[in-house]
Design a protein around this motif. Structure first.
Motif, PDB file in Angstrom:
ATOM      1  N   THR A   1      -9.727  32.564  62.434  1.00  0.00           N
ATOM      2  CA  THR A   1      -9.689  33.244  61.119  1.00  0.00           C
ATOM      3  C   THR A   1     -10.931  32.883  60.510  1.00  0.00           C
ATOM      4  O   THR A   1     -11.527  33.745  60.395  1.00  0.00           O
ATOM      5  CB  THR A   1      -8.353  33.811  60.534  1.00  0.00           C
ATOM      6  OG1 THR A   1      -7.574  33.772  61.178  1.00  0.00           O
ATOM      7  CG2 THR A   1      -8.582  34.936  59.268  1.00  0.00           C
ATOM      8  N   ILE A   2     -10.925  32.082  60.072  1.00  0.00           N
ATOM      9  CA  ILE A   2     -12.212  31.672  59.264  1.00  0.00           C
ATOM     10  C   ILE A   2     -13.507  31.540  59.969  1.00  0.00           C
ATOM     11  O   ILE A   2     -14.468  31.875  59.717  1.00  0.00           O
ATOM     12  CB  ILE A   2     -11.641  29.984  58.393  1.00  0.00           C
ATOM     13  CG1 ILE A   2     -10.939  30.281  57.768  1.00  0.00           C
ATOM     14  CG2 ILE A   2     -13.516  29.137  57.848  1.00  0.00           C
ATOM     15  CD1 ILE A   2     -10.509  28.850  56.824  1.00  0.00           C
TER      16      ILE A   2
ATOM     17  N   GLY B   1     -13.808  33.590  62.827  1.00  0.00           N
ATOM     18  CA  GLY B   1     -14.377  34.746  62.887  1.00  0.00           C
ATOM     19  C   GLY B   1     -15.006  35.521  62.067  1.00  0.00           C
ATOM     20  O   GLY B   1     -15.172  36.360  62.147  1.00  0.00           O
ATOM     21  N   LYS B   2     -14.313  35.210  60.912  1.00  0.00           N
ATOM     22  CA  LYS B   2     -14.692  35.469  59.809  1.00  0.00           C
ATOM     23  C   LYS B   2     -16.603  35.760  59.329  1.00  0.00           C
ATOM     24  O   LYS B   2     -17.494  36.258  58.868  1.00  0.00           O
ATOM     25  CB  LYS B   2     -14.210  35.902  58.260  1.00  0.00           C
ATOM     26  CG  LYS B   2     -12.827  36.328  58.067  1.00  0.00           C
ATOM     27  CD  LYS B   2     -12.374  35.848  56.776  1.00  0.00           C
ATOM     28  CE  LYS B   2     -11.056  37.023  56.865  1.00  0.00           C
ATOM     29  NZ  LYS B   2     -10.287  36.477  55.207  1.00  0.00           N
TER      30      LYS B   2
ATOM     31  N   ARG C   1     -18.770  37.146  61.830  1.00  0.00           N
ATOM     32  CA  ARG C   1     -18.875  38.198  61.512  1.00  0.00           C
ATOM     33  C   ARG C   1     -19.808  38.339  60.192  1.00  0.00           C
ATOM     34  O   ARG C   1     -21.069  39.475  60.863  1.00  0.00           O
ATOM     35  CB  ARG C   1     -17.764  38.993  60.761  1.00  0.00           C
ATOM     36  CG  ARG C   1     -16.817  39.837  62.237  1.00  0.00           C
ATOM     37  CD  ARG C   1     -15.566  40.187  61.822  1.00  0.00           C
ATOM     38  NE  ARG C   1     -14.643  39.539  61.985  1.00  0.00           N
ATOM     39  CZ  ARG C   1     -13.479  39.245  61.640  1.00  0.00           C
ATOM     40  NH1 ARG C   1     -13.296  39.854  60.339  1.00  0.00           N
ATOM     41  NH2 ARG C   1     -12.297  38.637  61.174  1.00  0.00           N
ATOM     42  N   LYS C   2     -19.917  37.845  59.906  1.00  0.00           N
ATOM     43  CA  LYS C   2     -21.225  37.852  57.719  1.00  0.00           C
ATOM     44  C   LYS C   2     -22.045  37.080  59.163  1.00  0.00           C
ATOM     45  O   LYS C   2     -23.502  37.565  58.725  1.00  0.00           O
ATOM     46  CB  LYS C   2     -20.791  36.403  57.100  1.00  0.00           C
ATOM     47  CG  LYS C   2     -19.767  37.066  56.031  1.00  0.00           C
ATOM     48  CD  LYS C   2     -19.600  35.871  55.121  1.00  0.00           C
ATOM     49  CE  LYS C   2     -17.783  36.469  54.344  1.00  0.00           C
ATOM     50  NZ  LYS C   2     -17.981  35.174  53.615  1.00  0.00           N
TER      51      LYS C   2
END
Length: 138
Positions: free
Chosen positions: A97-98, A100-101, A104-105
């Motif tokens: 999850t981290i 992926g974030k 995306r950033k």
């Protein structure tokens, strides 16, 4: 190519090396999680359940004179391994999850740097202008 050359090409591809690093890190991470479960999480749970050591819980089927002759269903070890798995799965979930974030950033920052494409009408008009410029004036 020779077999040795093909093998060298296979081994030194990025995916194989990444996989090897992942397996090694995963094995080390598994040991850390096992220690966390055995030494930090399970003792308080055992205390709350009446000083039960989950790793020793079993259903004895056949008693033996030696421990290796004993036949038992060791459900306590299964509980321990299940807790290990759940913690590892949760940690991997949080890590993915981290990542992926962060990706995306990174993509949005790169998209901010690239100016948006002009509308199709403007592109067509620019092409017409360039064609007219290239023709000699009569």
């Amino acid at each position: 190519m020779t077999i040795l050359g093909d093998f060298k090409k296979f081994v030194f591809r990025g995916n194989v090396i990444d996989l090897a690093v992942g397996v090694i890190i995963g094995a080390a991470f598994g040991k850390v999680v096992t220690s966390l479960v055995n030494n930090v999480i399970m003792p308080p749970i055992g205390y709350l359940t009446g000083n039960t050591d989950f790793s020793n819980l079993k259903i004895l089927i056949k008693n033996g004179t030696k421990p290796e002759d004993e036949v038992a269903i060791k459900y306590g070890a299964f509980i321990q391994d299940t807790v290990d798995f759940l913690i590892i799965a949760f940690c991997v979930f949080v890590l993915i999850t981290i990542i992926g974030k962060l990706q995306r950033k990174k993509v949005t920052k790169e998209q901010e740097l690239i100016p948006p494409a002009p509308p199709a009408q403007e592109v067509l008009l620019a092409e017409i202008r360039d064609i007219l410029k290239s023709k000699p004036i009569v």
